[in-house]
Enzyme design. Structure first.
Site, PDB file in Angstrom:
ATOM      1  N   ASP A  46     -45.674  63.493 -34.298  1.00 51.93           N
ATOM      2  CA  ASP A  46     -45.187  62.230 -33.880  1.00 51.93           C
ATOM      3  C   ASP A  46     -44.697  61.899 -32.533  1.00 51.93           C
ATOM      4  O   ASP A  46     -43.532  61.367 -32.632  1.00 51.93           O
ATOM      5  CB  ASP A  46     -44.557  61.758 -34.970  1.00 51.93           C
ATOM      6  CG  ASP A  46     -45.237  61.949 -36.702  1.00 51.93           C
ATOM      7  OD1 ASP A  46     -46.441  61.788 -36.223  1.00 51.93           O
ATOM      8  OD2 ASP A  46     -44.458  61.854 -37.374  1.00 51.93           O
ATOM      9  N   GLU A 219     -52.539  54.899 -39.774  1.00 50.99           N
ATOM     10  CA  GLU A 219     -51.089  54.755 -39.539  1.00 50.99           C
ATOM     11  C   GLU A 219     -51.055  55.115 -38.194  1.00 50.99           C
ATOM     12  O   GLU A 219     -51.987  55.160 -37.357  1.00 50.99           O
ATOM     13  CB  GLU A 219     -50.388  55.958 -40.466  1.00 50.99           C
ATOM     14  CG  GLU A 219     -50.861  57.352 -40.045  1.00 50.99           C
ATOM     15  CD  GLU A 219     -50.076  58.264 -40.938  1.00 50.99           C
ATOM     16  OE1 GLU A 219     -49.408  57.870 -41.888  1.00 50.99           O
ATOM     17  OE2 GLU A 219     -50.501  59.584 -40.493  1.00 50.99           O
ATOM     18  N   HIS A 280     -51.541  60.727 -34.244  1.00 53.65           N
ATOM     19  CA  HIS A 280     -50.277  60.005 -33.709  1.00 53.65           C
ATOM     20  C   HIS A 280     -49.621  60.303 -32.281  1.00 53.65           C
ATOM     21  O   HIS A 280     -48.888  61.151 -31.750  1.00 53.65           O
ATOM     22  CB  HIS A 280     -48.891  60.535 -34.579  1.00 53.65           C
ATOM     23  CG  HIS A 280     -47.935  59.507 -34.506  1.00 53.65           C
ATOM     24  ND1 HIS A 280     -47.313  58.976 -35.633  1.00 53.65           N
ATOM     25  CD2 HIS A 280     -47.080  58.838 -33.480  1.00 53.65           C
ATOM     26  CE1 HIS A 280     -46.268  58.157 -35.616  1.00 53.65           C
ATOM     27  NE2 HIS A 280     -46.150  58.031 -34.170  1.00 53.65           N
ATOM     28  N   ARG A 309     -48.181  72.046 -36.923  1.00 53.90           N
ATOM     29  CA  ARG A 309     -48.472  71.025 -36.016  1.00 53.90           C
ATOM     30  C   ARG A 309     -47.664  71.116 -34.831  1.00 53.90           C
ATOM     31  O   ARG A 309     -46.612  71.572 -34.724  1.00 53.90           O
ATOM     32  CB  ARG A 309     -48.159  69.623 -36.557  1.00 53.90           C
ATOM     33  CG  ARG A 309     -49.204  69.101 -37.859  1.00 53.90           C
ATOM     34  CD  ARG A 309     -48.934  67.534 -38.239  1.00 53.90           C
ATOM     35  NE  ARG A 309     -47.662  67.830 -38.763  1.00 53.90           N
ATOM     36  CZ  ARG A 309     -46.833  66.523 -39.128  1.00 53.90           C
ATOM     37  NH1 ARG A 309     -47.656  65.399 -39.206  1.00 53.90           N
ATOM     38  NH2 ARG A 309     -45.682  66.429 -39.533  1.00 53.90           N
TER      39      ARG A 309
END
Length: 690
Positions: A46, A219, A280, A309
């Protein structure tokens, strides 16, 4: 050994030593101007990165209990920069835990950090905001409170869009209700950077297959200017899966609060090779401001999970028409040129030019002589043997139609097989599909290489009287199922079963000069929202203009419409329909809209496999006109059957396999047609309106 030999040997060793030193210096200098992903190591996700006053500021969650901001002189160095904790969550309360995805933005002379937080219960996640007290992104912040729309539901991943007129809008991901299971994108107007001034407006919900793997999820919305247009890049599918990917919403008219003003395409970045779970993103510039860069997180493993990630970065492009091209997700094993101006790094060569034309991202480069007129037009000037190539377009689309109007100009004498055509999709030299017009032999010829294996040529004789002096439309449709269809002037010429290839479209000629106009890549192929009221929803795989699959189980109608302008005239709509599977509700069914005017005026036709019925339903002027059922005893629903509705004025006559089953009178006008399913997976084929 003589003294002369010794001297020669020493001189030779000296020269070799100098050459080795020079080679090492060159290699070191070259490596100093490249980098490999990730730019932030595992576990990181993110990202929010902003270039300000010559430094990059990277905001991230501090163990889900606060917010860190790092400062780096370089984009590739943000991961190793020291973290400054600018906010610590309180020990208790509604925003004391689960601090997710902080978003750093400079608005009207203050820094703002938008973040999601909750107590120990995920269902209590809401959006909150901090405001800086200085212009130092690592300085002090004041907690301003919750961003609260009138409909106060679960909310994460918020960001602000500021229009050219200064008006502010907040966009975020939220639940439609109070329970987990689906995430949509919402937008609301703001009276200032920390206050929402109205209710939320739904602008996107998962509709297509690429948005619903693992979970129906939209999202991580990130605002991005696309020339003069406003865009939102968002993440779709389950964030823990390899299928997490990026989609794009493009605003068509500047009205950000009108759901009909947002057009969806995707994926625009997805899994590629050993890069999984792409999602993201954040967008920034190179140090000298000349290049556009995206940073995003991706997974190292193809298995489900969040622990692998890391944050990656790569260059991207927006052409003169405002079309976005993020390229393909780059492997951690590939050295990339550093952003221009970073540590003295020069500007790297652009893969595509300002009109979006250029080389492929993974295969051959642009070759031959081309005159580029616009993002949708180019001319090949090349004669001689060998293929001349020119590429453009998003290489991540799962289903797409590549189309161009092509016109022959001249043929050379060098090649025994002069030809000109288009790539329906091109990944690299080992994976592509192409169609050609061959003037010498009078055929449409298709050719493919899949996984390094040549799939051979297939030829179709051109129509009698075919003219080479006018433009003809070549179109190649590719579906997720690996079915390719080749059209000439709207008429199907060939169908080939080939494994699906993800790649760009392109123009290709051999020993032929040709003109190309109206070049397009269409991922939705005429499907989408109706003109009024309702929005596309459900989980649909588009396979072509007349072919798609409804995939979603569960109660509630899932609809997708043909985007043709509403008509008041008479027409016939028909489609093949085949049941793939049914759910466990009382009335699983699938069918078509005989007419959709708006949410208060429509007529539907359904096949109900559980109860062996043809069912029609109508609403006129907001009044429910009820259901009419006709028994279909002996019908095999897992076979394809043709549903047809003939509209004549206010009369809608319904047929199954050519046999009239019902006729209803409904006063509707301004009709559009579409498909609809509830708790059933169904395949639609040969859908047409005439």
């Amino acid at each position: 050994m003589s003294a002369g030999a010794s001297i020669r040997r020493e001189r030779g060793e000296s020269v070799r030593g100098l050459l080795l030193a020079a080679a090492l210096f060159t290699a070191t200098a070259a490596s100093a101007q490249t980098f490999t992903n990730p730019i932030v190591p595992e576990t990181s996700a993110d990202p929010s990165i902003v270039l300000y006053n010559g430094s990059y500021y990277y905001a991230s969650s501090a163990g889900d209990l606060g917010i860190n901001v790092r400062k780096s002189a370089t984009l590739t160095g943000v991961g190793s920069a020291p973290a400054v904790k600018v906010w610590t969550a309180p020990a208790t309360g509604l925003y004391s835990q689960q601090v997710w995805a902080p978003e750093l933005q400079l608005i009207n002379g203050h820094w703002y950090i938008y973040f999601a937080a909750a107590d120990s219960n995920n269902a209590n996640h809401r959006m909150y905001v901090l405001e800086s007290t200085t212009l130092d992104p690592q300085g002090a912040y004041t907690f301003k409170g919750q961003l609260r729309p009138t409909t106060d539901k679960w909310a994460i991943d918020g960001a602000v869009i500021q229009k050219d007129d200064g008006s502010l809008y907040f966009v975020w991901s939220g639940w439609p209700g109070d329970t987990d299971g689906q995430q949509n994108l919402y937008i609301a107007a703001m009276s200032n950077p920390y206050t929402i001034s109205g209710d939320r407006v739904l602008i996107s919900q998962p509709t297509f297959a690429w948005e619903g793997r693992g979970m129906t999820l939209n999202e991580g919305p990130q605002p991005l200017r696309l020339g003069g247009k406003y865009g939102i890049i968002f993440s779709a599918s389950g964030s823990w899966t390899r299928d997490y990917n990026l989609g794009l919403l493009t605003n068509t008219d500047g009205n950000l609060l009108n759901p009909k003003s947002w057009m969806k395409t995707g994926p625009v970045l997805r899994q590629n090779g050993d890069v999984y779970g792409v999602g993201h993103p954040t967008f920034t510039k190179s140090a000298d401001g000349t290049e556009s860069w995206i940073a995003y997180h991706a997974k190292r493993l193809s298995t489900d999970g969040w622990g692998d990630r890391s944050v990656r970065a790569q260059k991207f492009y927006v052409d003169s028409a405002g079309s976005l091209n993020l390229g393909v997700a780059r492997s951690v094993s590939i050295a990339q040129p550093k952003p221009s101006g970073e540590g003295g790094a020069p500007a790297s060569a652009n893969v595509v030019d300002g009109n979006g034309w250029g080389s492929s991202f993974e295969g051959v480069g642009r070759s031959g002589s081309w005159t580029i007129s616009s993002p949708t037009a180019a001319t090949s000037n090349t004669l001689g043997t060998g293929w001349a190539n020119l590429f453009r377009g998003n290489p991540n689309l799962e289903t797409v139609a590549a189309s161009a109007d092509v016109r022959w100009i001249a043929t050379g004498t060098s090649s025994t097989t002069p030809k000109f055509g288009i790539y329906g999709t091109y990944k690299d030299q080992n994976n592509y599909v192409a169609a050609f017009l061959d003037k010498k032999f009078g055929v449409l010829a298709t050719y493919a290489v899949i996984g390094g294996t040549a799939k051979g040529w297939q030829n179709s004789t051109l129509p009698v009287g075919f003219s080479w002096t006018v433009a003809h439309n070549l179109r190649i449709e590719r579906s997720w199922s690996g079915n390719y269809k080749f059209y000439l002037d709207g008429a199907l010429q060939q169908t080939r079963a080939l494994d699906n290839v993800f790649g760009m479209m392109g123009l290709v000629t051999e020993d032929t000069q040709a003109d190309y106009t109206n070049v397009t890549m269409d991922s939705v192929q005429g499907w989408g929202d109706p003109a009024y009221d309702w929005s596309e929803n459900g989980m649909y795989e588009i396979r072509g203009p007349g072919e798609l699959v409804a995939w979603q189980f569960g109660a509630g109608w899932k609809s997708l419409w043909k985007k043709a302008a509403p008509t008041t005239g008479n027409y016939t709509v028909e489609s093949g329909a085949r049941l793939l599977a049914q759910g466990t509700t009382a009335f699983p069914k699938y069918g078509i809209y005989g007419c959709f005017q708006n949410g208060s005026n429509y007529m539907t036709v359904w096949l109900d496999p559980k109860n062996s019925l043809l069912a029609t339903h109508a609403v006129g002027g907001g009044v429910d006109l009820g259901w009419q059922n006709t028994a279909l005893s002996g019908l095999t629903f897992t076979s394809t059957h043709t549903l047809k509705v003939v509209r004549s004025g206010s009369t809608f006559t319904v047929y199954v396999d050519g046999v009239q089953k019902q006729s209803r009178s409904v006063g509707l006008t301004g009709c559009q047609t579409g498909v609809v399913a509830e708790d059933a997976q169904a395949e639609y084929t040969n859908y047409r309106v005439y």
